[in-house]
Design an enzyme around this catalytic site. Structure first.
Site, mmCIF file in Angstrom:
data_model
loop_
_atom_site.group_PDB
_atom_site.id
_atom_site.type_symbol
_atom_site.label_atom_id
_atom_site.label_comp_id
_atom_site.label_asym_id
_atom_site.label_seq_id
_atom_site.Cartn_x
_atom_site.Cartn_y
_atom_site.Cartn_z
ATOM 1 N N HIS A 13 0.945 -1.186 0.111
ATOM 2 C CA HIS A 13 -0.028 -0.238 -0.009
ATOM 3 C C HIS A 13 0.997 1.540 0.115
ATOM 4 O O HIS A 13 1.881 1.173 1.295
ATOM 5 C CB HIS A 13 -0.846 -0.050 1.476
ATOM 6 C CG HIS A 13 -2.242 0.961 1.160
ATOM 7 N ND1 HIS A 13 -3.154 0.945 1.044
ATOM 8 C CD2 HIS A 13 -2.138 2.384 1.335
ATOM 9 C CE1 HIS A 13 -3.937 2.194 1.192
ATOM 10 N NE2 HIS A 13 -3.005 2.665 1.343
ATOM 11 N N HIS A 15 1.386 5.655 -1.943
ATOM 12 C CA HIS A 15 1.121 6.237 -2.487
ATOM 13 C C HIS A 15 2.616 7.271 -2.965
ATOM 14 O O HIS A 15 3.777 7.443 -2.404
ATOM 15 C CB HIS A 15 0.171 8.083 -2.077
ATOM 16 C CG HIS A 15 -0.435 7.266 -1.006
ATOM 17 N ND1 HIS A 15 -2.011 7.192 -1.321
ATOM 18 C CD2 HIS A 15 -0.897 6.610 0.054
ATOM 19 C CE1 HIS A 15 -2.870 7.151 -0.919
ATOM 20 N NE2 HIS A 15 -1.848 6.774 -0.147
ATOM 21 N N HIS A 135 -10.449 0.720 1.381
ATOM 22 C CA HIS A 135 -10.010 2.341 2.560
ATOM 23 C C HIS A 135 -11.723 2.029 3.681
ATOM 24 O O HIS A 135 -12.162 2.625 3.070
ATOM 25 C CB HIS A 135 -10.169 3.445 1.868
ATOM 26 C CG HIS A 135 -9.575 5.051 2.902
ATOM 27 N ND1 HIS A 135 -8.782 5.498 3.841
ATOM 28 C CD2 HIS A 135 -10.702 5.334 3.764
ATOM 29 C CE1 HIS A 135 -8.604 6.491 4.096
ATOM 30 N NE2 HIS A 135 -9.797 6.082 4.820
ATOM 31 N N ASP A 246 1.677 3.030 3.890
ATOM 32 C CA ASP A 246 0.782 3.772 3.014
ATOM 33 C C ASP A 246 1.515 5.056 3.560
ATOM 34 O O ASP A 246 0.892 6.166 3.503
ATOM 35 C CB ASP A 246 -0.453 4.254 3.932
ATOM 36 C CG ASP A 246 -1.696 4.778 4.066
ATOM 37 O OD1 ASP A 246 -1.877 5.511 2.396
ATOM 38 O OD2 ASP A 246 -2.149 5.196 4.854
#
Ligand code: NCD
Ligand code: ZN
Length: 343
Positions: A13, A15, A135, A246
């Site tokens: 996970h 970004h 989410h 994350d």
């Protein structure tokens, strides 16, 4: 000096953002992870296979010379996502589909407003073995922010797992004992990622002695008892839980603001902090499976054959990272000492 050698881990996970930011984020992850599940919450979001493949190429172009890091792409589910979009995504090698409830987090305005109309899409995903990454928070303004995850389980996730039982689901970045126990109660088709911040910190680290915007992420840090339950489940070695940082960069000015953004940028220290967490729990022997085995097994992918080594040696996480335009990012755990170091 203690050292630990692991099968090379993956980040399930992450970004990366886009544009010039890729020159910062891609090397940070590629230094120790072989693969990463790349979140699609760009502006505009990545909603079809064609966009995902173009984004993948931009990420590949930002890899350091010689790196064989491999991004695993995801689609951003919207109310308009169709069965045909899912088929095209599977054919293009897209790895998963990400569900954000509308308004849940950074760049989620285009996200879904209700799950039941999408059940045909989920049935197709189950048929094709395409995982749904969730989410898991309700977003109505009546629900207290600390209760949003639990309420999502009761109102949406439990019914979904019943209705589409063949669907592979990853409950992303879980933060509560309720989520951990729910995942444990489900079939092997339901797993979860856990971030370093939700294993290390609780809401006191966000709010006591002053507001600490760099510990603000979503889902928000919960009370201590939830953190302890998350620590327990990773210590148990259950294969339902795996590494997902994350890592989510925002500039310092976007975080230190009257309305600061959610996200912790942990990529430069994540595997080291996970090592510290497992070591503090007396469970260093469980780190490799959490970081490098449970994820590939869940996704049906080969495990990595390369290895990384971490040594027990203090180092201080930098106070900030300079960007190309004079802006800075304050990384997660900035200025604090990490006991494990990547060799
Ligand atoms: C993420 C981001 O900034 O993109 N922020 C966060 O706090 N985790 C979005 C997300 O994963 O919710
Ligand atoms: Zn995220």
């Amino acid at each position: 000096m203690r050292a630990i050698t692991l099968r090379k881990p993956d980040d399930w996970h992450l970004h990366f953002r886009d544009g010039q930011m890729l020159n910062e984020t891609v090397p940070a992850t590629a230094r120790c992870f072989a693969r990463a599940i790349v979140m699609p919450n760009l502006v505009p979001p990545v909603v079809n296979a064609e966009q995902a493949l173009r984004y993948k190429q931009r990420i590949m172009d930002a890899r350091p010379a010689g790196s064989d890091f491999m991004p695993l792409m995801t689609l951003y589910l919207t109310d308009q996502t169709s069965v045909a979009d899912i088929r095209a995504a599977v054919e293009s090698g897209v790895s998963a589909v990400k569900l954000y409830p509308a308004g849940a987090t950074t760049n989620s305005d285009a996200a879904v407003t209700g799950l039941t109309p999408l059940y045909p899409v989920f049935e197709e995903m189950a048929e094709l073995g395409m995982p749904l990454l969730i989410h898991g928070e309700v977003t109505d303004l009546q629900t207290d922010i600390f209760d949003r995850e639990k309420q999502f389980i009761d109102e949406h996730l439990a019914p979904l797992t019943q209705a589409v039982s063949g669907l592979k689901i990853v409950f992303e970045h879980i933060t509560t004992a309720d989520a951990a126990d729910f995942v444990l109660s489900c079939s092997e088709r339901v797993g979860a990622t856990i971030t370093p911040q939700h294993l290390m910190l609780d809401r006191n680290d966000l709010l006591v002695g002053g507001i600490r915007p760099h510990n603000y992420c979503l889902p928000i840090l919960k009370r201590n008892t939830h953190k302890l339950r998350l620590q327990e489940v990773i210590k148990s070695g259950s294969s339902k839980f795996f590494l997902g940082t994350d890592s989510a960069p925002h500039t310092r000015s976007a975080k230190e603001s009257p309305c600061g953004c959610a996200g912790c940028y942990s990529a430069w220290s994540a595997i080291e902090l996970y090592a510290q967490i497992f070591d503090d729990l007396g469970a260093l022997d469980k780190l490799e499976a959490f970081a490098s085995e449970h994820g590939p097994r869940f996704y049906g992918l080969d495990m990595n054959s390369q290895r990384i080594t971490l040594i027990e040696q203090d180092w201080v996480i930098p106070e900030h990272i300079k960007l190309w335009d004079g802006e800075t990012i304050v990384p997660f755990y900035a200025g604090q000492t990490c006991r494990w170091k990547l060799q």
